[in-house]
Design a protein around this motif. Structure first.
Motif, PDB file in Angstrom:
ATOM      1  N   THR A 266      49.684  38.367  37.768  1.00 40.67           N
ATOM      2  CA  THR A 266      48.298  38.801  37.694  1.00 40.67           C
ATOM      3  C   THR A 266      48.247  40.263  37.246  1.00 40.67           C
ATOM      4  O   THR A 266      49.212  41.004  37.363  1.00 40.67           O
ATOM      5  CB  THR A 266      47.606  38.673  39.062  1.00 40.67           C
ATOM      6  N   TYR A 267      47.104  40.660  36.716  1.00 41.60           N
ATOM      7  CA  TYR A 267      46.844  42.040  36.287  1.00 41.60           C
ATOM      8  C   TYR A 267      47.776  42.512  35.171  1.00 41.60           C
ATOM      9  O   TYR A 267      47.998  43.709  34.996  1.00 41.60           O
ATOM     10  CB  TYR A 267      46.919  43.017  37.473  1.00 41.60           C
ATOM     11  N   THR A 268      48.347  41.580  34.416  1.00 40.68           N
ATOM     12  CA  THR A 268      49.236  41.973  33.312  1.00 40.68           C
ATOM     13  C   THR A 268      49.001  41.071  32.113  1.00 40.68           C
ATOM     14  O   THR A 268      48.404  40.008  32.220  1.00 40.68           O
ATOM     15  CB  THR A 268      50.726  41.849  33.700  1.00 40.68           C
ATOM     16  N   VAL A 269      49.491  41.520  30.969  1.00 37.95           N
ATOM     17  CA  VAL A 269      49.645  40.652  29.794  1.00 37.95           C
ATOM     18  C   VAL A 269      51.131  40.618  29.484  1.00 37.95           C
ATOM     19  O   VAL A 269      51.835  41.612  29.651  1.00 37.95           O
ATOM     20  CB  VAL A 269      48.829  41.149  28.584  1.00 37.95           C
ATOM     21  N   MET A 270      51.621  39.458  29.040  1.00 37.93           N
ATOM     22  CA  MET A 270      53.059  39.298  28.808  1.00 37.93           C
ATOM     23  C   MET A 270      53.398  38.999  27.353  1.00 37.93           C
ATOM     24  O   MET A 270      54.562  38.834  27.015  1.00 37.93           O
ATOM     25  CB  MET A 270      53.605  38.170  29.691  1.00 37.93           C
ATOM     26  N   SER A 271      52.402  38.918  26.507  1.00 34.66           N
ATOM     27  CA  SER A 271      52.663  38.670  25.092  1.00 34.66           C
ATOM     28  C   SER A 271      53.201  39.943  24.437  1.00 34.66           C
ATOM     29  O   SER A 271      52.612  41.025  24.566  1.00 34.66           O
ATOM     30  CB  SER A 271      51.370  38.240  24.397  1.00 34.66           C
ATOM     31  N   LYS A 272      54.329  39.819  23.726  1.00 34.42           N
ATOM     32  CA  LYS A 272      54.862  40.990  23.024  1.00 34.42           C
ATOM     33  C   LYS A 272      53.859  41.513  22.005  1.00 34.42           C
ATOM     34  O   LYS A 272      53.761  42.719  21.777  1.00 34.42           O
ATOM     35  CB  LYS A 272      56.177  40.627  22.323  1.00 34.42           C
ATOM     36  N   ARG A 273      53.116  40.593  21.403  1.00 30.81           N
ATOM     37  CA  ARG A 273      52.108  41.003  20.416  1.00 30.81           C
ATOM     38  C   ARG A 273      51.049  41.887  21.079  1.00 30.81           C
ATOM     39  O   ARG A 273      50.644  42.913  20.530  1.00 30.81           O
ATOM     40  CB  ARG A 273      51.469  39.763  19.793  1.00 30.81           C
ATOM     41  N   LYS A 274      50.623  41.503  22.271  1.00 32.52           N
ATOM     42  CA  LYS A 274      49.611  42.290  22.965  1.00 32.52           C
ATOM     43  C   LYS A 274      50.188  43.599  23.490  1.00 32.52           C
ATOM     44  O   LYS A 274      49.510  44.637  23.483  1.00 32.52           O
ATOM     45  CB  LYS A 274      48.998  41.465  24.093  1.00 32.52           C
ATOM     46  N   THR A 315      60.720  33.451  44.036  1.00 35.17           N
ATOM     47  CA  THR A 315      59.799  32.567  43.311  1.00 35.17           C
ATOM     48  C   THR A 315      60.516  31.338  42.766  1.00 35.17           C
ATOM     49  O   THR A 315      59.897  30.302  42.533  1.00 35.17           O
ATOM     50  CB  THR A 315      59.100  33.312  42.163  1.00 35.17           C
ATOM     51  N   GLY A 316      61.835  31.433  42.577  1.00 36.44           N
ATOM     52  CA  GLY A 316      62.635  30.262  42.233  1.00 36.44           C
ATOM     53  C   GLY A 316      62.434  29.743  40.814  1.00 36.44           C
ATOM     54  O   GLY A 316      61.712  30.310  40.001  1.00 36.44           O
ATOM     55  N   ILE A 317      63.109  28.615  40.548  1.00 38.66           N
ATOM     56  CA  ILE A 317      63.079  27.968  39.240  1.00 38.66           C
ATOM     57  C   ILE A 317      62.418  26.601  39.398  1.00 38.66           C
ATOM     58  O   ILE A 317      62.902  25.753  40.150  1.00 38.66           O
ATOM     59  CB  ILE A 317      64.501  27.787  38.670  1.00 38.66           C
ATOM     60  N   THR A 324      52.183  34.429  39.364  1.00 37.18           N
ATOM     61  CA  THR A 324      52.613  35.144  40.566  1.00 37.18           C
ATOM     62  C   THR A 324      51.716  36.352  40.796  1.00 37.18           C
ATOM     63  O   THR A 324      51.469  37.134  39.871  1.00 37.18           O
ATOM     64  CB  THR A 324      54.079  35.602  40.425  1.00 37.18           C
ATOM     65  N   ASP A 325      51.237  36.487  42.002  1.00 33.98           N
ATOM     66  CA  ASP A 325      50.416  37.643  42.357  1.00 33.98           C
ATOM     67  C   ASP A 325      51.282  38.895  42.267  1.00 33.98           C
ATOM     68  O   ASP A 325      52.359  38.962  42.868  1.00 33.98           O
ATOM     69  CB  ASP A 325      49.881  37.470  43.778  1.00 33.98           C
ATOM     70  N   ARG A 550      50.520  51.422  50.856  1.00 31.96           N
ATOM     71  CA  ARG A 550      49.824  50.160  51.115  1.00 31.96           C
ATOM     72  C   ARG A 550      49.035  49.791  49.864  1.00 31.96           C
ATOM     73  O   ARG A 550      48.846  50.612  48.973  1.00 31.96           O
ATOM     74  CB  ARG A 550      48.902  50.280  52.331  1.00 31.96           C
ATOM     75  N   ASP A 551      48.579  48.542  49.826  1.00 29.91           N
ATOM     76  CA  ASP A 551      47.875  48.037  48.651  1.00 29.91           C
ATOM     77  C   ASP A 551      46.424  48.486  48.673  1.00 29.91           C
ATOM     78  O   ASP A 551      45.608  47.941  49.412  1.00 29.91           O
ATOM     79  CB  ASP A 551      47.954  46.496  48.627  1.00 29.91           C
ATOM     80  N   SER A 552      46.100  49.486  47.873  1.00 29.66           N
ATOM     81  CA  SER A 552      44.728  49.993  47.833  1.00 29.66           C
ATOM     82  C   SER A 552      43.782  49.020  47.139  1.00 29.66           C
ATOM     83  O   SER A 552      42.567  49.149  47.235  1.00 29.66           O
ATOM     84  CB  SER A 552      44.689  51.347  47.103  1.00 29.66           C
ATOM     85  N   TRP A 553      44.336  48.023  46.422  1.00 28.36           N
ATOM     86  CA  TRP A 553      43.502  47.057  45.702  1.00 28.36           C
ATOM     87  C   TRP A 553      43.063  45.908  46.610  1.00 28.36           C
ATOM     88  O   TRP A 553      42.240  45.084  46.210  1.00 28.36           O
ATOM     89  CB  TRP A 553      44.265  46.496  44.509  1.00 28.36           C
ATOM     90  N   ALA A 554      43.636  45.820  47.787  1.00 27.06           N
ATOM     91  CA  ALA A 554      43.329  44.680  48.654  1.00 27.06           C
ATOM     92  C   ALA A 554      41.847  44.636  49.022  1.00 27.06           C
ATOM     93  O   ALA A 554      41.295  43.584  49.301  1.00 27.06           O
ATOM     94  CB  ALA A 554      44.178  44.747  49.921  1.00 27.06           C
TER      95      ALA A 554
END
Length: 556
Positions: A266-274, A315-317, A324-325, A550-554
């Motif tokens: 979450t909160y990410t992009v994983m495309s190399k193009r992006k 997270t395993g296979i 994944t959060d 701590r997680d300030s986004w919670a």
């Protein structure tokens, strides 16, 4: 590396193959294309492929690092070197097993000639648009190319002409001759070679004819005697063509392709193009910007490699394509750094505190533990003086309920030192508090508060005389929504405007001497790392915030 035995459907297949004698050993590979930096999503594939080799080292297993460099228009030496560095940083070694797909260009060409001679490939002079238009769709079969039934002799001649540079880019391709009516569109005479008159980082201008990835990849695996070719799920539909290439080309081995789910956050992009768009459009400072989900960015931010490996293990296979959060990774970061990061004091929102009954020019050593739960880390002496820097929010003119820090006539303990009482404060013309006046209570260092004195909090501080000015970069998540790819205005429309704040802070003198990539906990503030490129011992410190305590986004 964890000593806990791992189990998943891929490892079960490999164990069965070894037990049955199908393979005497296991050979895997991690095959990145050098057209960008590796990102967090690649970590699962790296840990899986190299991890399996390590787990089966007793049988001579190994993992190859292989660069799938068959597209010279997008590939650069910078990316090659960054990939090597990232794999090593993550904790894995390939030894002598470093390979380049481009080293096998002659082999691919020979395999293509073999297909032509067996009537299984032909030169097509249609345009790319025409080829696309005649492939059909999920309900409509494709239409044969008008060049599909050329003779073997003509195809051999034309293919040789393609290699010699006799065709311009886009005017001819080599296609596998399979089945234009196949329900799997990948098998509808896929293109396996195209003309590209571009300089290659490894082979220079020796070739103007380059294989497509889907054709080269199974041949690379076979050439290197890979036993198990582990790919992410998007390649599942390509597996029939992978197997077709292996069955119809003169290969020295027959690897098996197995697919697993990729790692997404979450909160990410994983495309190399992006990610490349973020770099080129200046939304970030480069591929290793600490806000980027690249492994280089993670390293520069101070994220420990062990936390990434631990997350991959947890997270395993599986075959399940989930997300994944990112909070799971943040938990692993905090969990690890809490045990290994030495504590230091730093003030990132400086407010001057003056101890009015402290002699001018006098200082006193305060002994502080480097870690509250690890005596082996030892202790350090920090200078306490008349004038200190404290955090701006450690003073409140009109304290709120359940606020136990400084306010008029209130007491707090200076971390490791004396209890002080606020006797007054000063404001600037705008009404902002710029100075807090206190008196210290002699005899309270290392002792309980005297009877009648309420002291319910301790605050950190830095000596104004002995502290060092530092540049501190407060990094936060790059995007404001969980799924940037789904944003109505495009992923760049939801970039967090507060993802980076650069401030001047005050830190303990020892932090100025810290080596690059030293990670510490700024007490009460979070984990910070000395920038691996811009921090130089003995000069003004440069620290990046790795993560808060701590997680300030919670709450958001």
């Amino acid at each position: 590396m964890s000593d806990t035995p791992k189990s998943d459907f891929i490892r079960e297949i490999i164990a069965a193959d070894l037990a049955s004698g199908k393979h005497a050993t296991t050979i895997t590979r991690f095959p990145p294309e050098p057209n960008g930096y590796l990102h967090l999503g690649h970590a699962r594939a790296i840990c899986l492929n190299f991890g399996i080799a390590l787990e089966n080292a007793g049988s001579g297993a190994r993992c190859h690092l292989r660069f799938d460099d068959t597209n010279p228009e997008k590939e650069e030496v910078e990316y090659v070197e960054s990939i090597k560095a990232d794999v090593k940083w993550l904790g894995f070694e390939w030894g002598d097993n470093l390979y380049y797909a481009s080293d096998y260009f002659e082999f691919y060409y020979d395999c293509a000639v073999h297909l032509i001679k067996n009537g299984l490939a032909y030169v097509d002079e249609q345009t790319a648009e025409q080829i696309k238009d005649t492939r059909g769709n999920l309900t409509v079969p494709g239409s044969p190319s008008p060049f599909r039934d050329r003779s073997v002799e003509e195809n051999l001649e034309l293919f040789a002409k393609m290699r010699a540079g006799g065709f311009d880019e886009g005017t001819a391709v080599l296609r596998a001759k399979i089945d234009m009516a196949s329900p799997n569109i990948v098998l509808r005479d896929p293109v396996i070679y195209r003309v590209l008159k571009a300089e290659h980082h490894n082979t220079g201008d020796a070739w103007c004819l380059y294989p497509m990835y889907d054709f080269a990849h199974p041949l690379e695996d076979a050439k290197e005697h890979i036993t198990h070719s582990l790919c992410t799920l998007e390649f599942e539909i390509h597996r029939p063509f992978y197997d077709w290439v292996i069955e119809n080309c003169p290969v020295p081995a027959k690897p098996r392709q197995i697919e697993f789910s990729r790692l997404n956050f979450t909160y990410t992009v994983m495309s190399k193009r992006k990610l490349l768009t973020l770099v080129k459009e200046g939304h970030v400072a480069g591929w290793d910007d600490p806000r980027m989900p690249t492994l280089s960015g993670a390293r520069r931010r101070g994220i420990p490699a062990v936390a990434i490996r631990k997350l991959c293990e947890k997270t395993g296979i599986t075959k399940f394509q989930g997300i994944t959060d990112i909070a799971q990774l943040e938990f692993e970061i905090r969990d690890y750094l809490n045990t290994v990061a030495p504590r230091r004091m730093a003030v990132i929102d400086p407010l001057k505190l003056v101890i009015t009954n402290w002699p001018e020019g006098q200082s006193e050593d305060i002994e502080l533990d480097n870690h509250p739960k690890d005596p082996a880390m030892g202790s350090r002496a920090v200078k306490l003086s008349r004038e200190l820097w404290i955090e701006g929010d450690d003073f409140m003119e009109v304290p709120e309920k359940k606020y136990f820090r400084l306010g008029p006539d209130r007491h707090v303990r200076l971390r490791g030192g004396y209890i002080v009482k606020c006797t007054g404060f000063e404001k600037d013309d705008s009404g902002k508090v710029v100075k807090v006046l206190c008196e210290y209570l002699p005899g309270t260092k290392g002792a309980d508060a005297p009877e009648g004195v309420e002291c319910r909090a301790a605050i950190h501080w830095v000596s104004a005389e002995h502290g060092v000015a530092a540049e501190v970069r407060l990094y936060d998540r790059l995007f404001t929504v969980e799924d940037p790819d789904a944003a109505e205005g495009g992923f760049t429309s939801v970039i967090n405007p507060d993802s980076l704040k650069v401030i001047q802070a005050w830190v303990e003198p020892a932090l100025a001497a810290a080596e690059p990539e030293t990670v510490v906990q700024y007490e009460r503030l979070g984990y910070f790392v000395a920038d691996r490129h811009e921090h130089q011992p003995g000069t003004k410190p440069v620290f990046n915030r790795t993560i808060g305590l701590r997680d300030s986004w919670a709450k958001k």
